[in-house]
Design an enzyme around this catalytic site. Structure first.
Site, PDB file in Angstrom:
ATOM      1  N   SER A 250       0.838  -1.192   0.000  1.00 22.83           N
ATOM      2  CA  SER A 250       0.000   0.000   0.000  1.00 22.83           C
ATOM      3  C   SER A 250       0.876   1.245   0.000  1.00 22.83           C
ATOM      4  O   SER A 250       2.100   1.160   0.036  1.00 22.83           O
ATOM      5  CB  SER A 250      -0.887   0.007   1.240  1.00 22.83           C
ATOM      6  OG  SER A 250      -0.095   0.327   2.370  1.00 22.83           O
ATOM      7  N   LYS A 251       0.212   2.385  -0.013  1.00 21.25           N
ATOM      8  CA  LYS A 251       0.941   3.665  -0.023  1.00 21.25           C
ATOM      9  C   LYS A 251       1.922   3.753   1.145  1.00 21.25           C
ATOM     10  O   LYS A 251       2.946   4.388   1.041  1.00 21.25           O
ATOM     11  CB  LYS A 251      -0.051   4.833   0.067  1.00 21.25           C
ATOM     12  CG  LYS A 251      -0.817   5.065  -1.212  1.00 21.25           C
ATOM     13  CD  LYS A 251      -0.977   6.558  -1.490  1.00 21.25           C
ATOM     14  CE  LYS A 251      -1.541   6.818  -2.864  1.00 21.25           C
ATOM     15  NZ  LYS A 251      -3.006   6.596  -2.927  1.00 21.25           N
ATOM     16  N   ARG A 252       1.559   3.092   2.242  1.00 17.31           N
ATOM     17  CA  ARG A 252       2.434   3.135   3.422  1.00 17.31           C
ATOM     18  C   ARG A 252       3.800   2.513   3.139  1.00 17.31           C
ATOM     19  O   ARG A 252       4.760   2.756   3.850  1.00 17.31           O
ATOM     20  CB  ARG A 252       1.786   2.421   4.607  1.00 17.31           C
ATOM     21  CG  ARG A 252       0.790   3.282   5.355  1.00 17.31           C
ATOM     22  CD  ARG A 252       0.320   2.565   6.610  1.00 17.31           C
ATOM     23  NE  ARG A 252      -0.407   1.342   6.287  1.00 17.31           N
ATOM     24  CZ  ARG A 252      -1.683   1.320   5.952  1.00 17.31           C
ATOM     25  NH1 ARG A 252      -2.373   2.427   5.931  1.00 17.31           N
ATOM     26  NH2 ARG A 252      -2.288   0.184   5.650  1.00 17.31           N
ATOM     27  N   ASP A 253       3.866   1.655   2.097  1.00 17.81           N
ATOM     28  CA  ASP A 253       5.155   1.033   1.772  1.00 17.81           C
ATOM     29  C   ASP A 253       6.030   1.962   0.933  1.00 17.81           C
ATOM     30  O   ASP A 253       7.068   1.550   0.432  1.00 17.81           O
ATOM     31  CB  ASP A 253       4.928  -0.290   1.035  1.00 17.81           C
ATOM     32  CG  ASP A 253       4.222  -1.298   1.923  1.00 17.81           C
ATOM     33  OD1 ASP A 253       4.786  -1.637   2.964  1.00 17.81           O
ATOM     34  OD2 ASP A 253       3.099  -1.708   1.581  1.00 17.81           O
ATOM     35  N   GLY A 254       5.592   3.191   0.791  1.00 12.85           N
ATOM     36  CA  GLY A 254       6.416   4.158   0.057  1.00 12.85           C
ATOM     37  C   GLY A 254       6.066   4.150  -1.408  1.00 12.85           C
ATOM     38  O   GLY A 254       5.118   4.778  -1.828  1.00 12.85           O
TER      39      GLY A 254
END
Ligand code: GLU
Length: 482
Positions: A250-254
């Site tokens: 997800s976006k949290r993974d950069g």
């Protein structure tokens, strides 16, 4: 019947790696079957859709080599057709207007939660009387249009990846909203699950290949196909892409969008190649191939059900294989933007005499294109700050004489080829009677201002072409002479 597949991105964000991987599988399947690959932009959500995202998606697909045979089709231009089909569902009694307010729906959900039941619409407006409808409309309530779902139905299909899949009607959340904001006398804004069916049918899609996150939509869509009397296509739900800890990427993974990967210095060929391996494997475990090569090997039998872990090391390895195999002429234009961004001021036109050898020299050391910035910094400015190790080397006995001798020899000798530079080094080493090792280390310290770096002789030739070598030797000499 010839195979027709599609990728149907929503322009509510940049082209996501998951969507791109789905595009790759669709493309591979279409090409493996001699079929057609269509592009449809699902932009019915006007609040969240943006034209810059559409541009990013189209550019990303093109960059990856996902050439499409038809489209792009824009759902926002097809609203009339969807509305007509909704009208038909209403006329056939397969759908109806429901008038609950958001507060009433919330209260329904909360009551269900209190009873520890799964949240669902309880179909309470299925059989409203004309008087009730009139009363709601007089109140100014806005309706949604709900498609009737039979709780007793079992919906099954044979998924090309997941095998037999079965859903109970009662688990589909009650009668489903196919359109919202339907004012009196109009059918409002048709929603995803409905328009996707209308479009896939209208575009004669034979195989719906999409991410596993859509598996819960498929039974609802099958019921819609049936209600509209349309042949149900085949379905293939491809595994999710997972991060290192096994959660959905997800976006949290950069980094998640294709343009991010592009900016990080992955080449289109390498990224496309890597994406084929996110959930699929070739029969002979081959890992490096172009998309057309992969298309010859592709089949759904070899697509996994389990999530595909994103493996940065493998992507880096594949990228390096592509970069190492590229001739300098092809690689150079890919590196220039990174050098420009770093402010190096290299000019493709006037500097090609040394830029091509520089590219050929650092090419085998690249993992990502942006590595070229670090590897070329030795050549970006006329002089460099000497590292401590370089200063130590320059301070050793005999070094000043050696550098002086090289400077003198350079005035009389042309160095255009590695042999010329090696000849000059040999000649000076012999005439001074110094050790070759000392000479090489001193030259490295002088020319590169560090004891580590790329090949010394090749670097020297590049610096010579740039007209930087004598300046650096001179600066080193001042230090050596203390
Ligand atoms: N617009 C949907 C998405 O981007 C398409 C899903 C589908 O392929 O049916 O996820």
């Amino acid at each position: 019947m010839s195979v027709r597949v599609r990728i149907a991105p929503s322009p509510t964000g940049n082209l996501h790696i998951g969507t791109a991987r789905t595009a790759v599988f669709n493309w591979l399947f279409a090409r493996s079957q001699g079929g057609q690959f269509l592009l449809r932009i699902e932009d019915t959500d006007l609040n969240r859709s943006k034209s810059e995202y559409t541009d990013n998606i189209l550019n990303g697909l093109k960059w990856l080599g996902m050439d499409w045979d038809e489209g792009p089709f824009y759902q926002s231009q097809r609203l009339e057709m969807y509305r007509e089909k909704i009208q038909l569902l209403l006329e056939k009694g397969l759908a109806y207007r429901a008038y609950e307010t958001p507060e009433e729906l919330n209260a329904m959900r909360e009551a269900q939660q209190a009873r520890k039941e799964a949240p669902r619409y309880n179909n309470q407006h299925r059989h409203l009387t004309p008087e009730q409808i009139e009363a709601f409309e007089a109140e100014g309530r806005q309706a949604v249009i709900r498609f009737k779902i039979d709780d007793q139905r079992e919906v099954t299909w044979h998924d090309l990846v997941r095998g037999h899949v079965s859903w109970q009607g009662q688990d589909l959340g009650g009668d489903m909203v196919v359109s919202r904001a339907a004012g009196k006398g109009d059918v409002g804004q048709p929603l995803y699950n409905f328009v996707v069916v209308v479009d896939d049918a209208d575009m004669a899609i034979t195989h719906v290949i999409r991410g596993e996150d859509h598996v819960g939509n498929t039974p609802k869509q099958i019921l819609l196909y049936e209600a509209m009397g349309i042949k149900v296509p085949e379905f293939a739900h491809t595994p999710l892409i997972l991060n290192e800890s096994g959660a959905k990427l997800s976006k949290r993974d950069g980094v998640t969008s294709i343009s991010d990967f592009q900016n990080m210095g992955f080449t289109a060929e390498a990224l496309a190649n890597y994406m084929t391996l996110l959930g699929w494997s070739a029969p002979d475990a081959q890992e490096l191939f172009t998309l057309p090569e992969a298309a010859k090997l592709f089949s759904f039998e070899r697509v996994n059900k389990a999530g595909a872990k994103f493996d940065w090391d493998k992507l880096d390895w594949i990228n390096s294989q592509y970069l190492h195999a590229k001739p300098a002429e092809e690689l150079l234009p890919l590196l220039l933007p990174y050098w420009e961004q770093a402010g190096y001021g290299f000019d493709a036109e006037t500097d090609s005499a040394w830029l091509l050898p520089l590219t050929a020299m650092i090419g085998p050391s690249l993992t990502r294109l942006k590595d070229c910035v670090e590897l070329a910094h030795f050549f970006a400015t006329p002089t460099l700050d000497f590292s401590e190790a370089a200063k130590d080397q320059l301070g050793k006995a005999g070094v000043a004489g050696a550098i002086q001798a090289v400077l003198s020899a350079l005035k009389e000798t042309q160095i255009g080829q590695p042999e010329d530079a090696k000849g000059l080094i040999n000649q000076v080493t012999q005439s001074l009677g110094v050790k070759k090792g000392l000479m090489m280390r001193s030259l490295r310290a002088a020319l590169m201002a560090d004891m580590q770096g790329p090949d010394l002789v090749e670097s020297w030739l590049i610096l010579h072409q740039r007209g930087y070598d004598q300046q650096r030797l001179q600066a080193a000499l001042s230090i050596a002479e203390g």
